[in-house]
Design a protein around this motif. Structure first.
Motif, short mmCIF file in Angstrom:
data_model
loop_
_atom_site.label_atom_id
_atom_site.label_comp_id
_atom_site.label_asym_id
_atom_site.label_seq_id
_atom_site.Cartn_x
_atom_site.Cartn_y
_atom_site.Cartn_z
N PHE A 81 0.84 -1.20 0.00
CA PHE A 81 0.00 0.00 0.00
C PHE A 81 0.88 1.25 0.00
N TYR A 82 0.23 2.36 -0.34
CA TYR A 82 0.95 3.62 -0.53
C TYR A 82 0.71 4.50 0.69
N MET A 83 1.78 4.92 1.33
CA MET A 83 1.64 5.68 2.57
C MET A 83 2.46 6.96 2.51
N LYS A 84 1.92 8.02 3.12
CA LYS A 84 2.73 9.20 3.38
C LYS A 84 3.20 9.01 4.81
N ASP A 85 4.50 8.95 5.02
CA ASP A 85 4.99 8.86 6.40
C ASP A 85 5.98 9.97 6.66
N ALA A 86 5.71 10.67 7.76
CA ALA A 86 6.55 11.80 8.15
C ALA A 86 7.18 11.51 9.50
N TYR A 87 8.31 12.19 9.78
CA TYR A 87 9.05 11.95 11.01
C TYR A 87 9.54 13.29 11.53
N SER A 88 9.42 13.49 12.86
CA SER A 88 9.88 14.76 13.42
C SER A 88 11.02 14.51 14.40
N PHE A 89 11.98 15.44 14.40
CA PHE A 89 13.14 15.38 15.30
C PHE A 89 13.22 16.69 16.07
N ASP A 90 13.15 16.60 17.40
CA ASP A 90 13.21 17.81 18.23
C ASP A 90 14.18 17.62 19.38
N LEU A 91 14.47 18.77 20.01
CA LEU A 91 15.46 18.79 21.08
C LEU A 91 14.88 18.36 22.43
N ASN A 92 13.62 18.70 22.65
CA ASN A 92 13.02 18.37 23.94
C ASN A 92 11.54 18.04 23.76
N ASP A 93 10.94 17.57 24.85
CA ASP A 93 9.54 17.13 24.79
C ASP A 93 8.59 18.23 24.37
N ASP A 94 8.86 19.43 24.87
CA ASP A 94 7.95 20.53 24.60
C ASP A 94 7.93 20.88 23.09
N ASP A 95 9.13 20.97 22.51
CA ASP A 95 9.20 21.24 21.07
C ASP A 95 8.60 20.09 20.28
N ALA A 96 8.83 18.87 20.76
CA ALA A 96 8.32 17.69 20.05
C ALA A 96 6.79 17.68 20.03
N LYS A 97 6.19 18.14 21.14
CA LYS A 97 4.71 18.22 21.18
C LYS A 97 4.22 19.25 20.17
N PHE A 98 5.01 20.31 20.00
CA PHE A 98 4.67 21.35 19.02
C PHE A 98 4.67 20.73 17.61
N SER A 99 5.70 19.94 17.33
CA SER A 99 5.74 19.26 16.02
C SER A 99 4.54 18.34 15.87
N TYR A 100 4.25 17.58 16.92
CA TYR A 100 3.09 16.66 16.89
C TYR A 100 1.82 17.43 16.56
N ASN A 101 1.68 18.58 17.20
CA ASN A 101 0.45 19.36 16.99
C ASN A 101 0.38 19.97 15.58
N LYS A 102 1.54 20.26 15.01
CA LYS A 102 1.54 20.76 13.62
C LYS A 102 0.95 19.68 12.69
N PHE A 103 1.38 18.45 12.92
CA PHE A 103 0.83 17.36 12.08
C PHE A 103 -0.65 17.15 12.37
N PHE A 104 -1.00 17.29 13.64
CA PHE A 104 -2.41 17.16 14.04
C PHE A 104 -3.27 18.11 13.19
N LEU A 105 -2.84 19.38 13.12
CA LEU A 105 -3.60 20.36 12.33
C LEU A 105 -3.52 20.06 10.84
N SER A 106 -2.34 19.68 10.37
CA SER A 106 -2.21 19.43 8.93
C SER A 106 -3.11 18.27 8.51
N TYR A 107 -3.31 17.30 9.41
CA TYR A 107 -4.19 16.17 9.06
C TYR A 107 -5.65 16.63 8.99
N LEU A 108 -6.04 17.48 9.92
CA LEU A 108 -7.43 17.99 9.87
C LEU A 108 -7.65 18.72 8.55
N ASN A 109 -6.67 19.54 8.15
CA ASN A 109 -6.80 20.30 6.90
C ASN A 109 -6.77 19.40 5.67
#
Ligand code: P5A
Length: 443
Positions: A155-183
């Motif tokens: 199957f065909y998948m879009k898979d993305a990966y985020s790399f951050d320095l700390n948990d707080d920044d990583a949650k920010f990246s997670y939330n960016k994808f959260f919004l991009s998925y809704l859109n």
């Protein structure tokens, strides 16, 4: 654009092996063809739709600053041994030996490979964060592939990966994808709800599945109906705004089967808002911190310390979405499919009553209209079928608009119909109106 010249092998009847409408329709409309169990070829019509979906997914990834790359389908087992998943992944992984007797595999997902790429190039915290994605075939040797391309092996998948320095920044990246998925799902005209979910073989302790409601879905879901009304259109790519967005969704109970807790559900959701139903998982996002970066030693220097990258991964089932859109949009009672204009294989079909029996396959009137509507992606049914057979065929293919040149339509007019909706008579001199209706709908 002339149907008689296109490779769209339409079947007369529903194939017996297809149990759900998307599988039936995809086979009947000549979109896919099975090559072996759970492995399909994508024929021109299906491929065109999938590519349009892929492009929307890509545009929304780019909008949040994710960068596209392309990793191979075949991976070395070495990195999977490093992460510890080589043995854990089990029989779903297709293992291969090359001619040097090296253990290789067809990638079911790419956490290891992207971590390897990251660690070999990124040394300093100054290069963080990084959001990387690719759109590539995956292989999972599913025990029970079923429902056509909905649960298949390749199957065909879009898979993305985020790399951050700390948990707080990583949650920010997670939330960016959260919004991009809704859109993304909104542009596909789907209402996909984020639900707290299990992390399975990917790992971590924070995860959301994006699920669209469908009786034929494989995910059982428990939700507060009010979650469908959460508004996200004012969210922006800023920490505070995205935290608020997540909070707005998470204040309503919405979980998949594995996370279900009856007591909590009944305590938190007033009876009139309780929804227990089934859905199709079209996307899945994960936060797993240093699950891969630690064993694979993917770290950066920061103020004299080595910090392991905090990672997340984010998947969209691009090929599954083709079937999921059919499940959501096919109208059983009217027996019509209407693709959202954003992914429709053609924008408008011209169904002409002239046919080869009259000595010509396309009428002068049709040619005139093709000429005037030259900015639209048109398909013209110039086959020998009669007009009602043509309409039936296009109700199945799902091109959202039809221009019908029936024998009873006045010579200076056409019948214009939105599939499954109303139809109107439009004068040829006003034909530009059709262009306007369709382009307004695209906005
Ligand atoms: C996230 C990206 C992952 O693999 N690693 C990289 C994470 N997640 S996932 O949930 O396992 O898959 C992501 C999406 O892929 C689709 N999908 C499938 N589509 C068709 N057939 C399958 N057998 C199949 N398995 C997964 C789903 O849409 C899923 O959300």
């Amino acid at each position: 654009m002339f149907l008689s010249k296109l490779f769209i092998p339409i079947l007369k009847n529903n194939p017996a092996e297809a149990k759900i409408k998307s599988h039936q329709l995809m086979l009947r409309a000549g979109m896919i063809r099975q090559s072996s169990a759970g492995i399909y070829s994508w024929l021109p019509l299906g491929f065109k739709i999938m590519k349009k979906i892929e492009n929307i997914v890509r545009e929304e990834q780019n909008k949040i600053g994710a960068q596209e790359l392309l990793m191979p389908t075949i991976q070395s087992s070495e990195i999977w041994k490093e992460s510890g998943r080589y043995d854990d992944y089990g029989e779903e992984m297709l293992r291969i030996k090359d001619r040097q007797n090296r253990e290789m595999l067809y990638g079911p997902t790419n956490e290891e490979l992207i971590t390897e790429i990251f660690r070999s190039s990124v040394k300093s915290y100054k290069s963080m964060p990084q959001l990387l994605y690719h759109i590539q075939w995956k292989f999972r040797d599913e025990l029970r592939p079923r429902f056509g391309i909905m649960r298949c092996r390749e199957f065909y998948m879009k898979d993305a990966y985020s790399f951050d320095l700390n948990d707080d920044d990583a949650k920010f990246s997670y939330n960016k994808f959260f919004l991009s998925y809704l859109n993304t799902f909104k542009r596909l005209d789907l209402s996909a709800i984020p639900m707290a979910a299990d992390t399975g073989p990917i790992g971590g302790n924070l995860s959301h599945e994006f699920v669209i409601l469908a009786d034929t879905g494989e995910s059982k879901i428990y939700a507060d109906k009010r979650i469908f009304d959460v508004n996200f259109k004012d969210s922006i790519l800023e920490k505070k705004s995205l935290t608020k967005l997540r909070d707005n969704f998470e204040k309503y109970y919405a979980v998949t089967d594995e996370k279900f807790n009856k007591v909590e559900f009944e305590k938190n959701v007033p009876e009139q808002y309780r929804l227990i139903t089934k859905g199709i998982e079209v996307g899945h996002i994960f936060y797993f911190g240093d699950k891969y970066s630690k064993p694979m030693k993917a770290s950066v220097d920061h103020q004299g310390k080595k910090l392991f990258a905090k990672m997340g991964s984010y998947g969209v089932g691009v090929s599954r979405l083709v079937g999921a859109i059919i499940e959501a949009k096919y109208d059983d009672t009217k027996e019509v499919m209407k693709w959202p204009i954003s992914v429709a294989p053609y924008e408008c079909a011209i169904l002409d009553s002239a046919n080869k029996m009259d000595g010509h396959s396309v009428s002068q009137k049709a040619l005139q209209i093709i000429d005037k509507l030259n900015t639209l992606d048109l398909i013209v049914d110039d086959t020998e079928d009669n007009i009602s057979a043509k309409i039936k065929k296009f109700n199945l293919i799902g091109v959202p608009y039809q221009i019908i040149l029936g024998s009873k339509t006045p010579e200076d007019s056409v019948e214009f119909r939105e599939v499954g909706g109303k139809s109107e008579i439009i004068k040829i001199s006003d034909i530009y109106k059709i262009q306007k209706i369709i382009s307004d709908n695209k906005k």
